[in-house]
Design an enzyme around this catalytic site. Structure first.
Site, PDB file in Angstrom:
ATOM      1  N   HIS A 137      33.506  43.229  25.470  1.00  0.00           N
ATOM      2  CA  HIS A 137      34.328  44.136  24.664  1.00  0.00           C
ATOM      3  C   HIS A 137      33.438  45.252  24.132  1.00  0.00           C
ATOM      4  O   HIS A 137      32.336  44.981  23.632  1.00  0.00           O
ATOM      5  CB  HIS A 137      34.946  43.414  23.466  1.00  0.00           C
ATOM      6  CG  HIS A 137      35.771  42.228  23.832  1.00  0.00           C
ATOM      7  ND1 HIS A 137      35.271  40.943  23.779  1.00  0.00           N
ATOM      8  CD2 HIS A 137      37.055  42.120  24.256  1.00  0.00           C
ATOM      9  CE1 HIS A 137      36.223  40.097  24.147  1.00  0.00           C
ATOM     10  NE2 HIS A 137      37.306  40.783  24.451  1.00  0.00           N
ATOM     11  N   ASP A 174      43.164  41.391  22.339  1.00  0.00           N
ATOM     12  CA  ASP A 174      43.156  39.934  22.448  1.00  0.00           C
ATOM     13  C   ASP A 174      44.571  39.377  22.506  1.00  0.00           C
ATOM     14  O   ASP A 174      44.813  38.336  23.111  1.00  0.00           O
ATOM     15  CB  ASP A 174      42.444  39.313  21.236  1.00  0.00           C
ATOM     16  CG  ASP A 174      40.945  39.501  21.293  1.00  0.00           C
ATOM     17  OD1 ASP A 174      40.416  39.768  22.387  1.00  0.00           O
ATOM     18  OD2 ASP A 174      40.281  39.382  20.243  1.00  0.00           O
ATOM     19  N   HIS A 219      34.177  41.541  73.976  1.00  0.00           N
ATOM     20  CA  HIS A 219      34.847  42.477  73.069  1.00  0.00           C
ATOM     21  C   HIS A 219      35.231  43.743  73.824  1.00  0.00           C
ATOM     22  O   HIS A 219      36.303  44.287  73.645  1.00  0.00           O
ATOM     23  CB  HIS A 219      33.927  42.840  71.893  1.00  0.00           C
ATOM     24  CG  HIS A 219      33.881  41.806  70.813  1.00  0.00           C
ATOM     25  ND1 HIS A 219      33.399  40.550  71.016  1.00  0.00           N
ATOM     26  CD2 HIS A 219      34.278  41.844  69.514  1.00  0.00           C
ATOM     27  CE1 HIS A 219      33.481  39.855  69.895  1.00  0.00           C
ATOM     28  NE2 HIS A 219      34.006  40.614  68.965  1.00  0.00           N
TER      29      HIS A 219
END
Lengths: 430, 430
Positions: free
Chosen positions: A323, A356, A415
């Site tokens: 925070h 909060d 591939h």
């Protein structure tokens, strides 16, 4: 609080250190409990509930009667408050929705990305003295918006085999699909492997004590994802002489009451303001109900005087607070240039308490410096991206050669062949 | 390939199993090497490079001469191909950019979320027979778009102390800020702790052998984030009689050549089409250069016949393939309802190779069933979200009571007080 006046930059790293937490001792026990629950399911879960929570529970599912009781036990006032918070949290998480993004990268080559929900999620809500029904809001609301099919909540039972009514009430309100009276390591292990009663989930969210923290780490070794690594909660306030020292002190204390290991840092560029905050802290501390906890946390906390806002910002980005409150005439500078923080609270009337509980942002945030490399919980935490592509005949004719050359250069002939075989088929066609 | 005709749903779980990989033996060694590099830095790194790569290197930084040489060694044709791929990958990752999202959840309560770059990232590119310059594209391009300040690439040196020129060329092209000749556990440990030569990073990306995989897991215990847990590459193809068996077989083989542990699954609803693919596989296998590898992988692979597209989809969502190819007249049904897959390739002209190299989507994808709970690498992998809020006097007057009631109900008085003290100040003001 410990005071640091103009610390040199080579001392900063030290100042950003959190108390190291080593859970080596309990890791072995945790792994044993995991093995036991993997093998013995519900029986093992019941055994550990009896040992750790001191209660024997016939059925860990919450009964309809218990839901009704919970509903009656919650005051009308609290119900309104929870509904208000829910509305704000819903608004903030709804705007995070994103529709499919799409682009034709080459003519005939269409690529897009969509987010789809993680189907089964587990939410862990601690029991104990502070019944964290606010965390139920923060986890269940985005899970429901994301469209998770199963939202399983686990919370430890009290001595009477009950879950706090505010948790039950909030869980029902927010679309939790199943609530189970199980906590600690046994809850996390149950969600990891699944038992006859506890569903196996793909991702586990939520805070917890050191046992839950270690159990979540162990769960990742069995293929379960977790929200983020956990650590004690933290707050860093930057405030200068333009701020209100009473407000600043109240914010520092709101963080300090979380636990004796809470991390609280006050950074400023004003020596006289630092003194004012120090005095306010002393006077406000005396009247707190959780005074012992807060006092201890404050003792371990730091007040740091910096020479300039620029210097302070560099330190804050190094610390990466969970925070970050800014009360400064230079707030724009900080908002624009903060790189590492979980959530930022701006101005005199934006206490951390708002985030909060009720402003709408999520309170599940990265601690312990993890704001450098992890995001807090958001709608995205309950979704995963899937990319799609559809290539037309024209598309593979346009892009085929490029793929062939690259596959060849990497030595991956099969591939290349998957493209060549299609190009050849098209040559015959045209 | 092993054939499963109409397996019962209670046999499905077994069919989704990947070969279990246990790296317990090398975990201890890995941890010791980490400790050594944490303590002894570059000296320890040099020691392990000498032991594992069999080469002594004076300076692990790539010299200007080596860059120039690499530039000369790459053919004009390959340069064009790489540039084409880069353009497509850039397009697809640029559209993933997202501007700030913002909402006023309550009058006077403004909340927003922004993404900011992870400042320092490490990209690991394996050496060996297949020089994966395509992975450089897939990792460096989004890192650069995200705005990461330091993009450090580590790749093991060959016996002559060099890095493959295609890797060097691509890294320079895509804005990698530093390239280091270091591989294996020592590279990951170096990026985790930092040495005099290797920068400490916050997140490590990229594929690797079992040692690199374990080292990345160990790195997370020291606070470093990683892209995702790794496992052998996988492909699941669903195709029905509307598809081309030759194309399907070529796609299955392109996956099989990756390694003997590659996971290849062919799902269908047509018994006759299954037979056609089986025959095609045999004939195409004979001409492959990496035939031995592909043959072994194909032996371990599965062909599964399902009763309906719905049943097949349920299985596919349970399996959660890394790559999922759909060649079916019911492609829309599958696209709409696939929940768990890394990347989806749709239609006859969309081989997996396209996404591996050049279509634009990212080829770093979740394997081993992790598509249930993890996303592939995207622009977001190089960013983290920060939430912000700014509350006005009016805002706290509107929301204050709600916060007070909730904080009180959770027993957190100092949280409540941070609001009360502001409300009181405002009462005096009005």
């Amino acid at each position: 609080m410990k005071k640091y006046i103009y610390p040199k930059t080579n001392e900063w790293e030290k100042l950003t250190e959190r108390p190291t937490q080593s859970f080596k001792e309990i890791e072995e026990t945790t792994k044993l409990i995991f093995k036991d629950i993997q093998t013995n399911g519900d029986n093992a879960v019941a055994k550990y509930t009896s040992v750790f929570d001191g209660v024997v529970i016939e059925d860990i599912r919450v009964s309809q009667t218990e839901f009704l009781e919970a509903n009656q036990q919650i005051s009308a006032e609290l119900k309104v408050a929870i509904a208000t918070a829910k509305a704000n949290i819903t608004k903030f998480h709804m705007i995070q929705k994103r529709s499919k993004i799409e682009v034709e990268t080459t003519m005939g080559v269409n690529c897009w990305m969509e987010k789809r929900p993680i189907e089964k999620v587990g939410l862990y809500i601690p029991g104990g003295t502070a019944p964290l029904f606010s965390t139920v809001l923060m986890l269940a609301i985005p899970a429901q918006i994301a469209g998770c099919k199963e939202i399983v909540l686990c919370s430890p039972p009290d001595k009477n085999g009950k879950i706090n009514p505010a948790i039950l009430f909030t869980a029902q309100l927010c679309g939790v699909t199943q609530i189970l009276k199980v906590g600690g390591i046994q809850a996390i292990a149950g969600l990891t492997f699944g038992t006859n009663t506890i569903p196996k989930v793909s991702k586990i969210f939520g805070p917890g004590n050191q046992f839950v923290t270690v159990a979540k780490q162990v769960a990742t070794q069995y293929g379960v994802a977790i929200d983020m690594p956990a650590g004690p909660s933290e707050l860093l306030v930057f405030a200068d002489e333009s701020a209100n020292p009473r407000f600043v002190a109240s914010d520092l204390l709101s963080q300090a009451e979380h636990g004796t290991d809470s991390q609280v840092i006050f950074a400023t560029t004003s020596k006289s303001f630092l003194k004012l905050v120090e005095n306010e802290l002393k006077s406000q501390l005396t009247v707190l109900t959780r005074k012992e906890i807060a006092e201890k946390a404050i003792e371990n906390s730091k007040m740091i005087l910096f020479k300039s806002a620029e210097e302070a910002l560099d330190f804050i980005n190094l610390y990466a607070p969970e925070h970050f409150i800014i009360c400064s005439k230079k707030e724009e500078y900080f908002v624009e240039n903060i790189s590492n923080a979980g959530s930022v609270f701006i101005g005199d009337y934006t206490p951390e308490s708002a985030g909060d509980y009720a402003s709408g942002t999520n309170h599940t945030l990265p601690t312990n410096g993890y704001a450098k490399n992890y995001s807090g919980v958001s709608l995205d935490s309950f979704l995963k991206s899937i990319t799609f592509q559809k290539i037309s005949k024209e598309g593979i004719l346009n892009l085929g050669k490029t793929i062939e050359i690259m596959a060849e250069a990497e030595g991956l002939q099969a591939h290349k062949n998957a493209v060549s075989i299609r190009l050849k088929a098209l040559q015959n066609e045209y």
